[in-house]
Design a protein around this motif. Structure first.
Motif, mmCIF file in Angstrom:
data_model
loop_
_atom_site.group_PDB
_atom_site.id
_atom_site.type_symbol
_atom_site.label_atom_id
_atom_site.label_comp_id
_atom_site.label_asym_id
_atom_site.label_seq_id
_atom_site.Cartn_x
_atom_site.Cartn_y
_atom_site.Cartn_z
ATOM 1 N N MET A 171 94.506 16.762 33.176
ATOM 2 C CA MET A 171 94.770 17.792 34.442
ATOM 3 C C MET A 171 93.659 17.136 35.619
ATOM 4 O O MET A 171 92.961 18.262 34.975
ATOM 5 C CB MET A 171 95.804 18.061 34.608
ATOM 6 C CG MET A 171 96.127 19.017 36.366
ATOM 7 S SD MET A 171 97.587 20.140 36.051
ATOM 8 C CE MET A 171 98.924 19.362 35.111
ATOM 9 N N GLN B 164 105.356 16.757 40.534
ATOM 10 C CA GLN B 164 103.851 16.564 40.847
ATOM 11 C C GLN B 164 102.747 16.211 40.607
ATOM 12 O O GLN B 164 101.930 16.380 41.086
ATOM 13 C CB GLN B 164 104.500 17.147 42.677
ATOM 14 C CG GLN B 164 105.642 17.801 43.150
ATOM 15 C CD GLN B 164 106.115 16.592 43.960
ATOM 16 O OE1 GLN B 164 105.099 15.348 44.505
ATOM 17 N NE2 GLN B 164 107.339 16.430 43.682
ATOM 18 N N PHE B 165 102.753 17.259 39.531
ATOM 19 C CA PHE B 165 102.078 17.723 38.996
ATOM 20 C C PHE B 165 101.647 16.662 37.587
ATOM 21 O O PHE B 165 100.575 17.731 36.705
ATOM 22 C CB PHE B 165 101.698 19.067 38.274
ATOM 23 C CG PHE B 165 101.278 19.658 39.115
ATOM 24 C CD1 PHE B 165 100.039 20.179 40.508
ATOM 25 C CD2 PHE B 165 102.368 20.268 40.620
ATOM 26 C CE1 PHE B 165 99.877 20.476 41.934
ATOM 27 C CE2 PHE B 165 102.595 21.171 41.673
ATOM 28 C CZ PHE B 165 100.421 21.044 42.118
ATOM 29 N N PHE C 141 98.364 24.322 40.989
ATOM 30 C CA PHE C 141 99.530 24.407 40.095
ATOM 31 C C PHE C 141 99.325 26.747 40.134
ATOM 32 O O PHE C 141 100.004 26.707 39.659
ATOM 33 C CB PHE C 141 99.671 23.539 39.274
ATOM 34 C CG PHE C 141 101.206 24.465 38.145
ATOM 35 C CD1 PHE C 141 102.172 23.573 39.085
ATOM 36 C CD2 PHE C 141 101.201 24.769 37.066
ATOM 37 C CE1 PHE C 141 103.355 24.165 38.495
ATOM 38 C CE2 PHE C 141 102.095 25.393 36.439
ATOM 39 C CZ PHE C 141 103.516 24.836 37.135
ATOM 40 N N ASP D 23 101.196 12.761 35.317
ATOM 41 C CA ASP D 23 100.951 11.674 35.686
ATOM 42 C C ASP D 23 100.754 10.631 34.494
ATOM 43 O O ASP D 23 101.253 11.034 33.670
ATOM 44 C CB ASP D 23 99.017 12.094 34.842
ATOM 45 C CG ASP D 23 98.748 10.505 35.520
ATOM 46 O OD1 ASP D 23 99.343 9.126 35.501
ATOM 47 O OD2 ASP D 23 97.582 10.250 35.380
ATOM 48 N N GLU E 197 91.525 20.635 39.692
ATOM 49 C CA GLU E 197 91.397 20.577 41.173
ATOM 50 C C GLU E 197 93.481 20.755 41.410
ATOM 51 O O GLU E 197 93.992 21.605 42.011
ATOM 52 C CB GLU E 197 91.575 19.389 42.566
ATOM 53 C CG GLU E 197 91.695 18.707 42.427
ATOM 54 C CD GLU E 197 90.428 17.837 41.449
ATOM 55 O OE1 GLU E 197 90.841 16.492 41.296
ATOM 56 O OE2 GLU E 197 90.040 18.109 40.755
ATOM 57 N N GLN E 198 94.253 20.081 40.693
ATOM 58 C CA GLN E 198 95.364 20.037 40.470
ATOM 59 C C GLN E 198 96.008 20.902 39.894
ATOM 60 O O GLN E 198 96.571 22.464 40.088
ATOM 61 C CB GLN E 198 95.835 18.529 39.806
ATOM 62 C CG GLN E 198 96.205 17.337 40.699
ATOM 63 C CD GLN E 198 97.162 16.419 40.627
ATOM 64 O OE1 GLN E 198 97.015 16.372 39.189
ATOM 65 N NE2 GLN E 198 97.682 16.210 41.237
#
Length: 204
Positions: free
Chosen positions: A1, A134-135, A9, A137, A4-5
């Motif tokens: 991840m 949303q977080f 979160f 992949d 920045e993500q």
């Protein structure tokens, strides 16, 4: 991840976890009545309940609850009724010897009570089902990503539960007066009843 993500979160979780919901209220009340050490079992029970909700969300039940309204309402009313029950029980509780009660209260009781409060909150199931994807992949292995988000959430939530519990612990000396205990029980019981009522009228 991406970093920045991960930071986003963590920030969102830190802010959302700060809200004074039923779990935070339970941590504060238990710390006030039995001390901070005993309230750790309340925190662990709440964390276990949230972990169950996160696992259910990972299995897709968060989406199911959003689509099947009767499931949402069933869980909601069970949780609301339990909070009202706890509130009435606390409001009617007689004054106790704080020091003695802190030694006698069963840790498993505090753990189980907090677990039920957390796991019967359908908003948590929907929250995890809506936020976590949303977080994630989908082109990478999902279990490690989900595990990381879970650990971050539980850590942030535990920090806030500890803060609320420390606030509750600060009034332990004040609670050694029977009259103060009655006021505390009425106010805290009323707050739990209001939390149950608010949960009962939560909409999808």
């Amino acid at each position: 991840m991406p970093l920045e993500q991960l930071w986003l979160f963590t920030t969102i979780t830190l802010v959302l976890s700060a809200s004074p919901g039923p779990v935070m209220l339970a941590c504060m009340i238990d710390a006030g009545r039995y001390g901070f050490t005993k309230s750790l079992y309340t925190m662990l029970g709440a964390s276990a309940g949230n972990l169950v909700l996160m696992l259910l969300s990972a299995l897709g039940l968060g989406l199911l609850v959003e689509q099947a309204e009767w499931i949402f309402h069933t869980i909601k009313w069970i949780g609301a009724a339990y909070l009202v029950y706890l509130g009435i029980q606390l409001a009617l509780a007689p004054p106790l010897n704080v020091d003695v009660e802190a030694r006698q209260i069963r840790s498993s009781h505090l753990f189980g009570k907090a677990f039920i409060v957390a796991v019967t909150n359908p908003k948590g199931l929907i929250y995890f089902g809506a936020l976590f994807p949303q977080f994630i992949d989908i082109h990478r292995s999902m279990p490690p990503q989900f595990a990381l988000l879970t650990v971050i959430f539980l850590a942030m939530d535990f920090v806030w539960m500890s803060i609320y519990a420390l606030g509750g612990r600060g009034i332990m000396r004040w609670l050694k007066s029977p009259e103060h205990q009655r006021w505390f029980n009425w106010i805290s019981g009323g707050a739990l009843i209001l939390a149950g009522a608010a949960l009962a009228f939560t909409k999808l």
